[in-house]
Design a protein around this motif. Structure first.
Motif, mmCIF file in Angstrom:
data_model
loop_
_atom_site.group_PDB
_atom_site.id
_atom_site.type_symbol
_atom_site.label_atom_id
_atom_site.label_comp_id
_atom_site.label_asym_id
_atom_site.label_seq_id
_atom_site.Cartn_x
_atom_site.Cartn_y
_atom_site.Cartn_z
ATOM 1 N N GLN A 103 0.915 -1.230 0.306
ATOM 2 C CA GLN A 103 -0.138 -0.130 -0.117
ATOM 3 C C GLN A 103 0.685 1.146 -0.124
ATOM 4 N N VAL A 104 2.426 1.198 0.908
ATOM 5 C CA VAL A 104 3.040 2.573 1.031
ATOM 6 C C VAL A 104 2.727 2.833 -0.759
ATOM 7 N N THR A 105 3.937 1.524 -1.034
ATOM 8 C CA THR A 105 4.545 1.928 -2.344
ATOM 9 C C THR A 105 3.319 2.706 -3.600
ATOM 10 N N GLN A 106 2.899 2.016 -3.080
ATOM 11 C CA GLN A 106 0.962 2.256 -4.520
ATOM 12 C C GLN A 106 1.009 4.210 -3.961
ATOM 13 N N PHE A 107 0.743 4.106 -2.946
ATOM 14 C CA PHE A 107 0.068 5.844 -2.401
ATOM 15 C C PHE A 107 1.727 6.478 -3.066
ATOM 16 N N LYS A 108 3.375 5.465 -3.261
ATOM 17 C CA LYS A 108 3.782 6.798 -3.376
ATOM 18 C C LYS A 108 4.091 6.863 -4.578
ATOM 19 N N GLU A 109 3.277 5.674 -5.579
ATOM 20 C CA GLU A 109 3.612 5.932 -7.073
ATOM 21 C C GLU A 109 2.345 6.945 -7.148
ATOM 22 N N ASN A 110 1.497 7.319 -6.457
ATOM 23 C CA ASN A 110 0.334 7.764 -7.022
ATOM 24 C C ASN A 110 0.525 9.186 -6.736
ATOM 25 N N LEU A 111 1.217 9.237 -5.138
ATOM 26 C CA LEU A 111 1.789 10.555 -4.947
ATOM 27 C C LEU A 111 2.001 10.843 -5.822
ATOM 28 N N LYS A 112 3.390 10.095 -6.195
ATOM 29 C CA LYS A 112 4.114 10.647 -7.422
ATOM 30 C C LYS A 112 3.502 11.433 -8.836
ATOM 31 N N PHE A 113 2.342 10.521 -9.873
ATOM 32 C CA PHE A 113 1.790 10.898 -10.672
ATOM 33 C C PHE A 113 0.686 12.033 -10.250
ATOM 34 N N THR A 114 0.668 12.001 -9.138
ATOM 35 C CA THR A 114 -0.109 12.978 -8.440
ATOM 36 C C THR A 114 0.750 14.443 -8.453
ATOM 37 N N SER A 115 1.555 14.775 -7.616
ATOM 38 C CA SER A 115 2.425 16.097 -7.502
ATOM 39 C C SER A 115 2.862 16.144 -8.798
ATOM 40 N N LEU A 116 2.857 15.625 -10.214
ATOM 41 C CA LEU A 116 3.949 15.722 -11.771
ATOM 42 C C LEU A 116 2.577 16.838 -12.140
ATOM 43 N N PHE A 140 -0.321 21.901 -14.056
ATOM 44 C CA PHE A 140 -1.063 22.524 -14.285
ATOM 45 C C PHE A 140 -0.630 23.640 -13.929
ATOM 46 N N ASN A 141 -0.167 24.151 -12.450
ATOM 47 C CA ASN A 141 0.575 25.089 -11.790
ATOM 48 C C ASN A 141 1.843 26.229 -13.231
ATOM 49 N N TYR A 142 2.405 25.210 -13.341
ATOM 50 C CA TYR A 142 3.386 25.519 -14.504
ATOM 51 C C TYR A 142 2.460 25.924 -15.887
ATOM 52 N N LEU A 143 1.550 25.574 -16.311
ATOM 53 C CA LEU A 143 0.667 26.367 -17.253
ATOM 54 C C LEU A 143 0.092 27.795 -16.829
ATOM 55 N N GLU A 144 -0.917 27.922 -15.442
ATOM 56 C CA GLU A 144 -1.148 28.462 -15.514
ATOM 57 C C GLU A 144 -0.028 29.707 -14.554
ATOM 58 N N SER A 145 0.870 29.471 -14.178
ATOM 59 C CA SER A 145 1.896 31.087 -13.997
ATOM 60 C C SER A 145 2.561 31.220 -15.652
ATOM 61 N N GLU A 146 2.114 30.475 -16.544
ATOM 62 C CA GLU A 146 2.356 30.657 -18.213
ATOM 63 C C GLU A 146 1.690 31.819 -18.615
ATOM 64 N N GLN A 147 0.247 31.594 -17.974
ATOM 65 C CA GLN A 147 -0.549 32.660 -18.125
ATOM 66 C C GLN A 147 -0.691 33.830 -17.907
ATOM 67 N N ILE A 148 -0.405 33.547 -16.754
ATOM 68 C CA ILE A 148 -0.289 34.951 -16.091
ATOM 69 C C ILE A 148 0.868 35.942 -16.421
ATOM 70 N N LYS A 149 2.062 34.762 -16.318
ATOM 71 C CA LYS A 149 2.772 36.043 -17.289
ATOM 72 C C LYS A 149 2.362 36.457 -18.856
ATOM 73 N N GLU A 150 2.109 35.743 -19.564
ATOM 74 C CA GLU A 150 2.310 35.843 -20.910
ATOM 75 C C GLU A 150 0.832 37.262 -20.765
ATOM 76 N N ARG A 151 -0.268 37.352 -19.257
ATOM 77 C CA ARG A 151 -0.991 38.372 -19.481
ATOM 78 C C ARG A 151 -0.103 40.094 -19.020
ATOM 79 N N LEU A 152 0.518 39.586 -17.521
ATOM 80 C CA LEU A 152 1.396 40.871 -17.458
ATOM 81 C C LEU A 152 2.142 40.984 -18.167
ATOM 82 N N LYS A 153 2.758 40.999 -19.328
ATOM 83 C CA LYS A 153 2.994 41.498 -20.014
ATOM 84 C C LYS A 153 1.989 42.423 -21.244
ATOM 85 N N GLU A 154 1.362 41.317 -22.000
ATOM 86 C CA GLU A 154 0.213 42.119 -22.150
ATOM 87 C C GLU A 154 -0.305 43.013 -21.614
#
Length: 141
Positions: free
Chosen positions: A85-98, A103-117
């Motif tokens: 179970q610990v191994t499965q939850f570690k894998e799940n955490l890894k994929f969830t984190s990625l 999506f956090n990166y995509l959001e920050s990139e969109q914010i940067k574009e808006r700030l430039k505009e």
């Protein structure tokens, strides 16, 4: 600043927290299983076979030791299950984190574009204001 990714980032962050909580609970369960296994092993070591007595005493002692060995086997299976179970939850955490980071990166990139505009629009507005005040001064002189 909100973007089209903001709700997704919030959702992914919630899922990440859930995955972290599940992993923490699985680790607690594993520790508990390991402790129970150690207690069962210690109990088996504490049991002593009678050195003298009747056959029934030897039989009872043997049955108790057999029962304790079965308990140890059950506890070992519990430890194995908890480890999986610990191994499965570690894998799940890894994929969830990625997923969250993506999506956090995509959001920050969109914010940067808006700030430039916004910066470009502000620069145009300042240029327009400067041009208007220049023309006003030129007309006045």
């Amino acid at each position: 600043m909100k973007t089209k990714f903001t709700p997704l980032v919030k959702l992914k962050k919630d899922k990440l927290k859930e995955a972290e909580t599940a992993l923490a609970e699985a680790n607690v369960n594993l520790k508990k299983a390991q402790n129970e296994l150690q207690i069962a092993r210690d109990d088996l070591l504490k049991q002593e076979a009678p050195q003298s007595g009747s056959i029934s005493e030897f039989a009872v002692s043997n049955m108790l030791m057999s029962a304790q060995r079965e308990t140890i086997k059950a506890k070992q299976k519990w430890v194995e299950f908890a480890s999986q179970q610990v191994t499965q939850f570690k894998e799940n955490l890894k994929f969830t984190s990625l997923d969250y980071e993506k999506f956090n990166y995509l959001e920050s990139e969109q914010i940067k574009e808006r700030l430039k505009e916004i910066a470009i629009l502000e620069a145009k507005d300042l240029d327009e204001v400067a041009l208007m005040s220049f023309m006003k001064k030129k007309r006045a002189s």
